[in-house]
Scaffold this motif. Structure first.
Motif, PDB file in Angstrom:
ATOM      1  N   GLN A   2    -114.317-101.127  69.765  1.00 32.51           N
ATOM      2  CA  GLN A   2    -114.463-101.069  68.319  1.00 32.51           C
ATOM      3  C   GLN A   2    -115.895-100.639  67.997  1.00 32.51           C
ATOM      4  N   LYS A   3    -116.036 -99.891  66.912  1.00 31.30           N
ATOM      5  CA  LYS A   3    -117.354 -99.429  66.469  1.00 31.30           C
ATOM      6  C   LYS A   3    -117.557 -99.912  65.044  1.00 31.30           C
ATOM      7  N   THR A   4    -118.741-100.469  64.763  1.00 37.62           N
ATOM      8  CA  THR A   4    -119.010-100.985  63.418  1.00 37.62           C
ATOM      9  C   THR A   4    -120.509-101.045  63.170  1.00 37.62           C
ATOM     10  N   GLU A   5    -120.854-101.146  61.899  1.00 38.05           N
ATOM     11  CA  GLU A   5    -122.237-101.435  61.524  1.00 38.05           C
ATOM     12  C   GLU A   5    -122.422-102.945  61.578  1.00 38.05           C
ATOM     13  N   ALA A   6    -123.638-103.369  61.887  1.00 34.71           N
ATOM     14  CA  ALA A   6    -123.912-104.802  61.992  1.00 34.71           C
ATOM     15  C   ALA A   6    -125.334-105.095  61.542  1.00 34.71           C
ATOM     16  N   ILE A   7    -125.509-106.273  60.950  1.00 35.86           N
ATOM     17  CA  ILE A   7    -126.835-106.759  60.555  1.00 35.86           C
ATOM     18  C   ILE A   7    -127.154-107.945  61.445  1.00 35.86           C
ATOM     19  N   VAL A   8    -128.326-107.928  62.048  1.00 35.04           N
ATOM     20  CA  VAL A   8    -128.737-109.008  62.940  1.00 35.04           C
ATOM     21  C   VAL A   8    -129.158-110.207  62.102  1.00 35.04           C
ATOM     22  N   LEU A   9    -128.502-111.344  62.331  1.00 38.18           N
ATOM     23  CA  LEU A   9    -128.861-112.581  61.650  1.00 38.18           C
ATOM     24  C   LEU A   9    -129.851-113.388  62.477  1.00 38.18           C
ATOM     25  N   HIS A  22    -126.442-113.214  66.920  1.00 35.33           N
ATOM     26  CA  HIS A  22    -125.538-113.496  65.809  1.00 35.33           C
ATOM     27  C   HIS A  22    -125.621-112.308  64.859  1.00 35.33           C
ATOM     28  N   LEU A  23    -124.486-111.663  64.640  1.00 40.63           N
ATOM     29  CA  LEU A  23    -124.433-110.466  63.805  1.00 40.63           C
ATOM     30  C   LEU A  23    -123.458-110.672  62.658  1.00 40.63           C
ATOM     31  N   TYR A  24    -123.738-109.997  61.558  1.00 40.95           N
ATOM     32  CA  TYR A  24    -122.753-109.904  60.489  1.00 40.95           C
ATOM     33  C   TYR A  24    -122.277-108.458  60.492  1.00 40.95           C
ATOM     34  N   THR A  25    -121.016-108.257  60.890  1.00 44.62           N
ATOM     35  CA  THR A  25    -120.488-106.911  61.041  1.00 44.62           C
ATOM     36  C   THR A  25    -119.697-106.496  59.805  1.00 44.62           C
ATOM     37  N   LEU A  53    -133.674-104.123  70.108  1.00 47.48           N
ATOM     38  CA  LEU A  53    -133.061-103.677  68.852  1.00 47.48           C
ATOM     39  C   LEU A  53    -132.614-104.850  67.981  1.00 47.48           C
ATOM     40  N   PHE A  54    -132.417-106.015  68.592  1.00 48.20           N
ATOM     41  CA  PHE A  54    -131.825-107.150  67.889  1.00 48.20           C
ATOM     42  C   PHE A  54    -132.877-108.000  67.183  1.00 48.20           C
ATOM     43  N   THR A  55    -133.620-107.363  66.310  1.00 50.88           N
ATOM     44  CA  THR A  55    -134.603-108.035  65.471  1.00 50.88           C
ATOM     45  C   THR A  55    -133.895-108.491  64.199  1.00 50.88           C
ATOM     46  N   PRO A  56    -134.093-109.748  63.774  1.00 51.67           N
ATOM     47  CA  PRO A  56    -133.408-110.199  62.556  1.00 51.67           C
ATOM     48  C   PRO A  56    -133.611-109.250  61.376  1.00 51.67           C
ATOM     49  N   LEU A  57    -132.520-108.993  60.679  1.00 55.62           N
ATOM     50  CA  LEU A  57    -132.396-108.113  59.518  1.00 55.62           C
ATOM     51  C   LEU A  57    -132.412-106.630  59.863  1.00 55.62           C
ATOM     52  N   SER A  58    -132.329-106.280  61.141  1.00 55.25           N
ATOM     53  CA  SER A  58    -132.185-104.867  61.467  1.00 55.25           C
ATOM     54  C   SER A  58    -130.713-104.483  61.320  1.00 55.25           C
ATOM     55  N   LEU A  59    -130.478-103.259  60.920  1.00 57.69           N
ATOM     56  CA  LEU A  59    -129.133-102.736  60.729  1.00 57.69           C
ATOM     57  C   LEU A  59    -128.817-101.840  61.920  1.00 57.69           C
ATOM     58  N   SER A  76    -121.201-102.841  74.151  1.00 58.55           N
ATOM     59  CA  SER A  76    -121.393-101.792  75.136  1.00 58.55           C
ATOM     60  C   SER A  76    -122.503-100.826  74.733  1.00 58.55           C
ATOM     61  N   THR A  77    -122.632-100.536  73.433  1.00 59.47           N
ATOM     62  CA  THR A  77    -123.744 -99.701  72.963  1.00 59.47           C
ATOM     63  C   THR A  77    -124.266-100.250  71.639  1.00 59.47           C
ATOM     64  N   ALA A  78    -125.534-100.030  71.402  1.00 64.16           N
ATOM     65  CA  ALA A  78    -126.156-100.417  70.135  1.00 64.16           C
ATOM     66  C   ALA A  78    -127.219 -99.381  69.797  1.00 64.16           C
ATOM     67  N   SER A  79    -127.190 -98.925  68.558  1.00 64.09           N
ATOM     68  CA  SER A  79    -128.219 -97.991  68.112  1.00 64.09           C
ATOM     69  C   SER A  79    -128.747 -98.444  66.761  1.00 64.09           C
ATOM     70  N   LEU A  80    -130.016 -98.225  66.557  1.00 66.32           N
ATOM     71  CA  LEU A  80    -130.692 -98.657  65.342  1.00 66.32           C
ATOM     72  C   LEU A  80    -130.390 -97.693  64.203  1.00 66.32           C
ATOM     73  N   LYS A  81    -129.908 -98.232  63.072  1.00 66.77           N
ATOM     74  CA  LYS A  81    -129.691 -97.424  61.875  1.00 66.77           C
ATOM     75  C   LYS A  81    -130.835 -97.601  60.882  1.00 66.77           C
ATOM     76  N   TYR A  82    -131.333 -98.846  60.758  1.00 67.67           N
ATOM     77  CA  TYR A  82    -132.411 -99.106  59.801  1.00 67.67           C
ATOM     78  C   TYR A  82    -133.102-100.410  60.171  1.00 67.67           C
ATOM     79  N   ILE A  83    -134.407-100.388  60.117  1.00 69.71           N
ATOM     80  CA  ILE A  83    -135.187-101.620  60.278  1.00 69.71           C
ATOM     81  C   ILE A  83    -136.311-101.563  59.252  1.00 69.71           C
TER      82      ILE A  83
END
Length: 173
Positions: A2-9, A22-25, A53-59, A76-83
């Protein structure tokens, strides 16, 4: 997969080489993953996921395997969209970001999809980064979050203009 956007909590250390994230997807709501790697290390060779990449509030945009037999899914993969770029340089925005991340981590508990909530959080993260004035952002953030979660009513205009001490005295009077 599955592929989704997520916000790091939150990122919670588990062992020397792994952490719970902990992510909010956007597609599934709140989810928890186990991510391998040490902070400061560039990447874990097996998974290709950069733990930095898993800094709180990063998208992020993540790809994960959703296995119903396991309690934790694997990223499996994570890419930064916005921080937010302001957080490392401005202490007042750092404090607000920590407050927002903590409030979200404590209030969003269920793995339920809610695109309105996801878009609201993403908008507030960008507002924290781009707005000229953020003094009242924590109050507006909590007020709007509580309304989205179903706990608030109409905003009370007379309380919006009160100073914090006056507001606390009014609430506990």
């Amino acid at each position: 997969m599955q592929k989704t956007e997520a916000i790091v909590l939150a990122l919670q250390k588990h062992t020397d080489t792994s952490s719970f994230v902990h992510l909010y997807t956007k597609n599934q709501g709140r989810m928890q993953f186990l991510v391998y790697g040490k902070r400061g290390a560039s990447k874990r060779k097996q998974s290709g996921v950069n733990i930095n990449l898993f800094t709180p509030l990063s998208l992020l945009e993540i790809t994960y395997s959703d296995n119903p037999t396991k309690s934790l899914s694997a990223i499996s993969t994570a890419s930064l969209k916005y921080i937010p770029q302001c957080i490392p340089t401005e202490i007042n925005r750092q404090c607000i970001a920590m407050f927002m991340a903590e409030a979200l981590e404590k209030t969003i508990r269920l793995p339920m999809q809610d695109e309105v909530l996801f878009d609201f959080i993403a908008e507030k993260i960008r507002e924290l980064d781009l707005s000229d004035s953020v003094e009242d952002l924590p109050n507006r953030f909590l007020e709007q979050l509580s309304m989205i979660l179903g706990y608030g009513g109409e905003p009370i205009e007379e309380l919006a203009n009160m100073k914090t001490r006056e507001l606390i005295e009014e609430i506990f009077a």
